[in-house]
Design an enzyme around this catalytic site. Structure first.
Site, PDB file in Angstrom:
ATOM      1  N   SER A  50       0.950  -1.190   0.037  1.00  8.06           N
ATOM      2  CA  SER A  50      -0.084   0.021   0.016  1.00  8.06           C
ATOM      3  C   SER A  50       0.842   1.272  -0.083  1.00  8.06           C
ATOM      4  O   SER A  50       1.869   1.342   0.626  1.00  8.06           O
ATOM      5  CB  SER A  50      -0.867   0.039   1.395  1.00  8.06           C
ATOM      6  N   LYS A  90      -8.322  -2.790  -8.574  1.00  6.44           N
ATOM      7  CA  LYS A  90      -9.076  -3.436  -7.446  1.00  6.44           C
ATOM      8  C   LYS A  90     -10.201  -2.644  -6.791  1.00  6.44           C
ATOM      9  O   LYS A  90     -10.100  -1.502  -6.655  1.00  6.44           O
ATOM     10  CB  LYS A  90      -7.741  -3.303  -6.414  1.00  6.44           C
ATOM     11  N   TYR A 114      -3.032   4.981  -4.215  1.00  6.34           N
ATOM     12  CA  TYR A 114      -4.367   5.830  -3.726  1.00  6.34           C
ATOM     13  C   TYR A 114      -3.927   7.120  -4.475  1.00  6.34           C
ATOM     14  O   TYR A 114      -2.651   7.494  -4.322  1.00  6.34           O
ATOM     15  CB  TYR A 114      -4.748   5.838  -2.296  1.00  6.34           C
ATOM     16  N   THR A 160      -6.549   0.975  -6.613  1.00  4.64           N
ATOM     17  CA  THR A 160      -7.665   0.842  -5.927  1.00  4.64           C
ATOM     18  C   THR A 160      -8.912   1.795  -6.233  1.00  4.64           C
ATOM     19  O   THR A 160      -8.727   3.099  -6.084  1.00  4.64           O
ATOM     20  CB  THR A 160      -7.502   0.842  -4.484  1.00  4.64           C
ATOM     21  N   HIS A 184     -13.093  -4.120  -0.416  1.00  2.00           N
ATOM     22  CA  HIS A 184     -12.241  -3.581   0.489  1.00  2.00           C
ATOM     23  C   HIS A 184     -12.449  -4.271   1.957  1.00  2.00           C
ATOM     24  O   HIS A 184     -12.439  -3.651   2.929  1.00  2.00           O
ATOM     25  CB  HIS A 184     -12.520  -2.225   0.591  1.00  2.00           C
TER      26      HIS A 184
END
Ligand SMILES: Cc1cc2nc3c(=O)[nH]c(=O)nc-3n(C[C@H](O)[C@H](O)[C@H](O)COP(=O)(O)O)c2cc1C
Length: 376
Positions: free
Chosen positions: A110, A221, A133, A159, A245
């Site tokens: 992440s 995702k 992100y 994502t 999620h």
């Protein structure tokens, strides 16, 4: 627990994690959005599938290995991206890349976790995927993608189920300040009060831009419908990642494995499929493979294992999963993942446990009940 490498079950890892984490960190790891209906449906939907085993087949040594994105995996399981990993282990993403390199699987790192993506990538030569992100403008995105490529990540996950941040009411109730805890080493120079302007506006064109800018395979995702899966296929997306999620975003969604079934109907064999959402046992992984996934990602189980014992804990969790997958395959009469067929499944079974993140673990459930009564 003295030696986490001696853990025989995931149940020991989860109980150890609960002992080690603060109540607020535990809630951050285990909680979902609003009423937590989506989170519970993830589990309920998996439990609604029963097995139809075949017998009298030589299954002396079932092999759960697979190839995903050109990588040989010991089992069809990878690590989902998790933000703020330092809450579970002071090393953040480092124990994850180390454990996956040694075990023979893939970490998806992440952007919201420390240390910096360059330091994470330098830790091992193993294959690693970065998860983006969007927290800044296109100039920031392009520079971040350049860093990801230069650092040596093999693919990019974007994502897309986070146009707005879901209401994690456990965190709100606990006054758990996610901004204070967020790990921002990859977000230098970003004004986080502006972040919603960027992420709320994303469209498929953004995915195309990232793909052509970085040249890496892209995993999208957060796909949860056949309609969006079809768009992903038409646009040449490299991997579809079916996810809600872990129930942390939109409440009142369907269980992930239900979404997987309709996504597989349009995408199976055309685009590799990842799924996540309450898959914590080998039998869960086997169900996901039969319904249409190529690999399964683990979120909360990864967090529990790290909290219980860092790199060793995560390695142990994968070893236990490997053993469980082999046993399930053997008891179904399958020697390879290719032997697993839809006829091995019966849909519409009655779940036996009220769903929760740890409902597949009876010892944990009972331990937590004793804990609540103060008799643990
Ligand atoms: C504590 C925590 C943090 C997460 N952080 C991220 C993140 O930074 N990026 C992301 O794409 N997904 C994130 N997720 C979602 C996971 O990648 C994954 O989709 C989900 O956890 C799968 O469900 P499971 O936890 O039931 O296995 C996070 C999940 C958890 C539990």
């Amino acid at each position: 627990m003295d030696d986490i490498a001696q853990a025989r079950t995931q149940q020991e890892l989860i109980i150890e994690a609960k002992k080690r984490l603060s109540p607020a960190a535990w809630d951050y790891l285990c909680g979902g959005g609003e009423s937590e209906t989506t989170l519970k449906r993830n589990r309920y939907a998996i439990d609604s599938i029963a097995f139809r085993p075949r017998v009298l087949i030589d299954v002396t040594d079932p092999d759960p290995a697979t190839v995903f994105m050109g990588q040989n995996l010991r089992i069809p399981v990878i690590c989902a991206p998790i933000g703020s990993l330092h809450l579970m282990d002071p090393g953040g993403n480092i124990p994850v890349v180390r454990a996956m390199d040694k075990f023979g699987s893939i970490p998806v790192i992440s952007i919201m976790t420390n240390p910096r993506l360059e330091d994470c990538a330098a830790e091992t030569d193993g294959y690693k995927i970065f998860q983006l992100y969007v927290r800044g403008d296109m100039d920031w995105v392009d520079k971040t993608l350049d860093r990801v490529v230069a650092a040596g990540f093999g693919a990019l996950t974007i994502t897309v189920d986070v146009a707005h941040y879901g209401r994690r009411e456990r965190d709100m109730y606990n006054r758990f300040n996610r901004r204070a805890f967020a790990q921002r080493s990859n977000l230098e120079g970003i004004d986080l009060t502006e972040e919603w302007r960027w992420r709320g506006a994303l469209t498929w064109d953004f995915i195309d831009h990232c793909k052509s800018h970085c040249g890496l395979p892209v995993l999208v995702k957060g796909i949860a419908t056949a309609e969006d899966a079809q768009i992903a296929v038409d646009r040449g997306i490299d991997v579809i990642w079916v996810s809600n999620h872990g129930g942390r975003q939109l409440d009142h969604g369907r269980g992930s494995i239900e979404a997987l079934a309709e996504v597989a109907a349009v995408a199976k064999g055309k685009v590799p499929i990842v799924v996540d959402g309450a898959f914590v046992r080998g039998s869960d992984m086997v169900k996901a493979i039969i319904v249409g996934a190529d690999v399964v990602a683990i979120g909360k189980l990864q967090g529990w294992a790290l909290a219980a014992g860092g790199e060793q804990g995560l390695t142990r969790a994968f070893e236990i999963l490997e053993s469980e997958i082999k046993i399930t395959m053997g008891l179904l009469g399958a020697n390879s993942l290719a032997d697993l067929k839809p006829a091995h499944l019966h849909h519409g079974a009655m779940p036996m446990n009220p769903p929760s993140p740890w409902s597949p673990f009876p010892v944990v459930t009972e331990a937590f009940e004793r804990w609540d009564r103060g008799t643990y």
